[in-house]
Design a protein around this motif. Structure first.
Motif, PDB file in Angstrom:
ATOM      1  N   MET A  85       0.791  -1.221   0.000  1.00 47.92           N
ATOM      2  CA  MET A  85       0.000   0.000   0.000  1.00 47.92           C
ATOM      3  C   MET A  85       0.829   1.279   0.000  1.00 47.92           C
ATOM      4  O   MET A  85       0.419   2.290  -0.563  1.00 47.92           O
ATOM      5  CB  MET A  85      -0.971   0.002   1.187  1.00 47.92           C
ATOM      6  N   MET A  86       1.997   1.264   0.609  1.00 46.15           N
ATOM      7  CA  MET A  86       2.825   2.478   0.591  1.00 46.15           C
ATOM      8  C   MET A  86       3.340   2.760  -0.814  1.00 46.15           C
ATOM      9  O   MET A  86       3.412   3.916  -1.245  1.00 46.15           O
ATOM     10  CB  MET A  86       3.993   2.343   1.569  1.00 46.15           C
ATOM     11  N   TYR A  87       3.673   1.703  -1.530  1.00 50.30           N
ATOM     12  CA  TYR A  87       4.099   1.858  -2.925  1.00 50.30           C
ATOM     13  C   TYR A  87       2.960   2.449  -3.745  1.00 50.30           C
ATOM     14  O   TYR A  87       3.150   3.417  -4.489  1.00 50.30           O
ATOM     15  CB  TYR A  87       4.518   0.498  -3.475  1.00 50.30           C
ATOM     16  N   SER A  88       1.764   1.890  -3.608  1.00 47.16           N
ATOM     17  CA  SER A  88       0.601   2.405  -4.324  1.00 47.16           C
ATOM     18  C   SER A  88       0.315   3.856  -3.946  1.00 47.16           C
ATOM     19  O   SER A  88       0.013   4.692  -4.806  1.00 47.16           O
ATOM     20  CB  SER A  88      -0.632   1.548  -4.027  1.00 47.16           C
ATOM     21  N   ALA A  89       0.406   4.156  -2.652  1.00 47.43           N
ATOM     22  CA  ALA A  89       0.100   5.510  -2.178  1.00 47.43           C
ATOM     23  C   ALA A  89       1.070   6.530  -2.753  1.00 47.43           C
ATOM     24  O   ALA A  89       0.674   7.628  -3.174  1.00 47.43           O
ATOM     25  CB  ALA A  89       0.132   5.550  -0.656  1.00 47.43           C
ATOM     26  N   CYS A  90       2.347   6.184  -2.781  1.00 47.55           N
ATOM     27  CA  CYS A  90       3.342   7.114  -3.317  1.00 47.55           C
ATOM     28  C   CYS A  90       3.160   7.317  -4.815  1.00 47.55           C
ATOM     29  O   CYS A  90       3.272   8.441  -5.322  1.00 47.55           O
ATOM     30  CB  CYS A  90       4.753   6.612  -3.021  1.00 47.55           C
ATOM     31  N   LYS A  91       2.862   6.247  -5.533  1.00 44.71           N
ATOM     32  CA  LYS A  91       2.628   6.372  -6.966  1.00 44.71           C
ATOM     33  C   LYS A  91       1.374   7.200  -7.239  1.00 44.71           C
ATOM     34  O   LYS A  91       1.349   8.022  -8.169  1.00 44.71           O
ATOM     35  CB  LYS A  91       2.516   4.993  -7.607  1.00 44.71           C
ATOM     36  N   ALA A  92       0.335   6.989  -6.442  1.00 44.31           N
ATOM     37  CA  ALA A  92      -0.894   7.767  -6.616  1.00 44.31           C
ATOM     38  C   ALA A  92      -0.629   9.253  -6.375  1.00 44.31           C
ATOM     39  O   ALA A  92      -1.148  10.118  -7.095  1.00 44.31           O
ATOM     40  CB  ALA A  92      -1.975   7.265  -5.672  1.00 44.31           C
ATOM     41  N   LEU A  95       0.195  14.821  -8.633  1.00 41.50           N
ATOM     42  CA  LEU A  95       1.058  15.985  -8.807  1.00 41.50           C
ATOM     43  C   LEU A  95       1.432  16.183 -10.273  1.00 41.50           C
ATOM     44  O   LEU A  95       1.476  17.311 -10.771  1.00 41.50           O
ATOM     45  CB  LEU A  95       2.324  15.825  -7.964  1.00 41.50           C
ATOM     46  N   THR A  96       1.694  15.087 -10.953  1.00 39.48           N
ATOM     47  CA  THR A  96       2.036  15.160 -12.372  1.00 39.48           C
ATOM     48  C   THR A  96       0.891  15.755 -13.182  1.00 39.48           C
ATOM     49  O   THR A  96       1.094  16.625 -14.037  1.00 39.48           O
ATOM     50  CB  THR A  96       2.383  13.758 -12.916  1.00 39.48           C
ATOM     51  N   GLU A  97      -0.323  15.288 -12.916  1.00 40.88           N
ATOM     52  CA  GLU A  97      -1.485  15.805 -13.637  1.00 40.88           C
ATOM     53  C   GLU A  97      -1.720  17.280 -13.326  1.00 40.88           C
ATOM     54  O   GLU A  97      -2.118  18.063 -14.200  1.00 40.88           O
ATOM     55  CB  GLU A  97      -2.713  14.975 -13.294  1.00 40.88           C
ATOM     56  N   SER A  98      -1.472  17.671 -12.097  1.00 47.43           N
ATOM     57  CA  SER A  98      -1.622  19.080 -11.731  1.00 47.43           C
ATOM     58  C   SER A  98      -0.614  19.941 -12.477  1.00 47.43           C
ATOM     59  O   SER A  98      -0.938  21.033 -12.967  1.00 47.43           O
ATOM     60  CB  SER A  98      -1.446  19.251 -10.219  1.00 47.43           C
ATOM     61  N   TYR A  99       0.623  19.464 -12.571  1.00 43.72           N
ATOM     62  CA  TYR A  99       1.646  20.228 -13.268  1.00 43.72           C
ATOM     63  C   TYR A  99       1.344  20.361 -14.761  1.00 43.72           C
ATOM     64  O   TYR A  99       1.674  21.373 -15.389  1.00 43.72           O
ATOM     65  CB  TYR A  99       3.029  19.595 -13.071  1.00 43.72           C
ATOM     66  N   ALA A 100       0.707  19.343 -15.341  1.00 41.97           N
ATOM     67  CA  ALA A 100       0.401  19.395 -16.771  1.00 41.97           C
ATOM     68  C   ALA A 100      -0.425  20.619 -17.113  1.00 41.97           C
ATOM     69  O   ALA A 100      -0.213  21.273 -18.148  1.00 41.97           O
ATOM     70  CB  ALA A 100      -0.337  18.123 -17.191  1.00 41.97           C
TER      71      ALA A 100
END
Length: 303
Positions: free
Chosen positions: A157-164, A169-174
């Motif tokens: 879940m920590m891996y999933s949470a960090c990727k999410a 953030l990536t979509e916001s920057y776009a």
């Protein structure tokens, strides 16, 4: 018209998908700066990287000093530009690590260290690189996420949470970068035949009994993939080729970019497993969305 030089900055380029991206870019004649925590070992294991013109950079993204190192490296690269050249930077946040287990079975120290590398690390890259891309008024920003950033996986879940988090953030920057001539690509790989599974760590406080059966079953799958890469079907070399096509806007990506809506990140799944999981999750969300329409509207103020 000034000639455009493409320069890639790839974190986690010393192995796996990062290395394949780097080699594909170098073979195409692009400049590549690849980071790693142990570049001496990377240079020995992958001499073709430097033979093709790649430049290694020792970098630990978990350290706050990483931002300054990146700033200085990109500035030095730009300093070599000729008056007749323009730079198209390709910034790739690829470095990451997997952590198996439930968050309540992780110590505060383990959680903090994981966040420093997997959340703060990409942010440090953005903070260092984006001012330079904005100055050039062009570039490509790439986030290598995972299908488990969209389809949450309880067993890590920590891996999933960090990727999410990095996806959001990536979509916001776009939205902010599109008017400045900077394209944003969000990639969600499935399983690829790399050493990534072999480097997974586990919750340092053990496994809560109530979660043991599920987590241990997934850990067994990960360990099997670490011993036998053929369990998954993703071809790392083809991954590198697709990323080159994405940056150059050619091949399979020519139509995708042509039809892409500005201000949005181009979200791409790589691997048939990733594509199928993404589609299944979309179906679930669509079903729930339709079923909750009445509930959602029930809280509106009615005059």
């Amino acid at each position: 018209m000034a000639a455009v030089t493409k320069s890639w900055f790839i974190t986690g380029a010393s192995s796996g998908l990062g290395l394949e991206m780097a080699l594909s870019a170098l073979r195409a004649g692009h400049r590549v700066i690849g980071t790693g925590r142990d570049i001496q070992r990377a240079a020995v294991n992958h001499p073709e990287f430097e033979t093709l013109g790649g430049q290694w950079l020792q970098l630990d993204l978990s350290q706050p000093s990483a931002k300054e190192v990146i700033e200085q490296t990109l500035a030095q690269e730009d300093a070599g530009l000729k008056p007749t050249e323009k730079r198209h930077w390709v910034i790739v946040n690829n470095a990451g690590s997997s952590l198996l287990g439930a968050v309540e079975d992780m110590s505060e120290n383990q959680i903090t260290a994981y966040l420093q590398f997997n959340i703060y690390g990409p942010i440090r890259v953005w903070k260092a690189a984006l001012p330079i891309l904005r100055q050039h008024r062009q570039g490509t920003l790439i986030t290598i996420s995972s299908i488990f950033g969209f389809v949450s996986k309880s067993e890590h879940m920590m891996y999933s949470a960090c990727k999410a988090a990095t996806e959001s953030l990536t979509e916001s920057y776009a939205d902010l970068l599109s008017p400045l001539g900077i394209r944003v690509l969000l990639v969600e790989p499935g399983g690829f035949r790399t050493k990534f599974a072999a480097n997974a760590s586990q919750a340092d406080l053990g496994i809560t009994d109530d979660y043991a059966e599920k987590i241990e079953a997934w850990t067994c799958i990960v360990n099997s993939a670490a011993k036998d890469e053929t369990i998954v079907s993703g071809d790392p070399e083809k991954f590198g080729e697709r990323m080159l096509q994405a940056v150059d806007g050619l091949g399979l990506f020519e139509r995708l970019w042509a039809n892409h809506e500005g201000g949005k990140a181009l979200r791409v799944q790589l691997g048939s497993d990733s594509y199928e999981l993404f589609g299944a999750r979309l179906g679930e969300l669509s079903k729930v969305h339709a079923e909750t329409a009445v509930v959602a509207k029930s809280t509106d103020v009615h005059s």
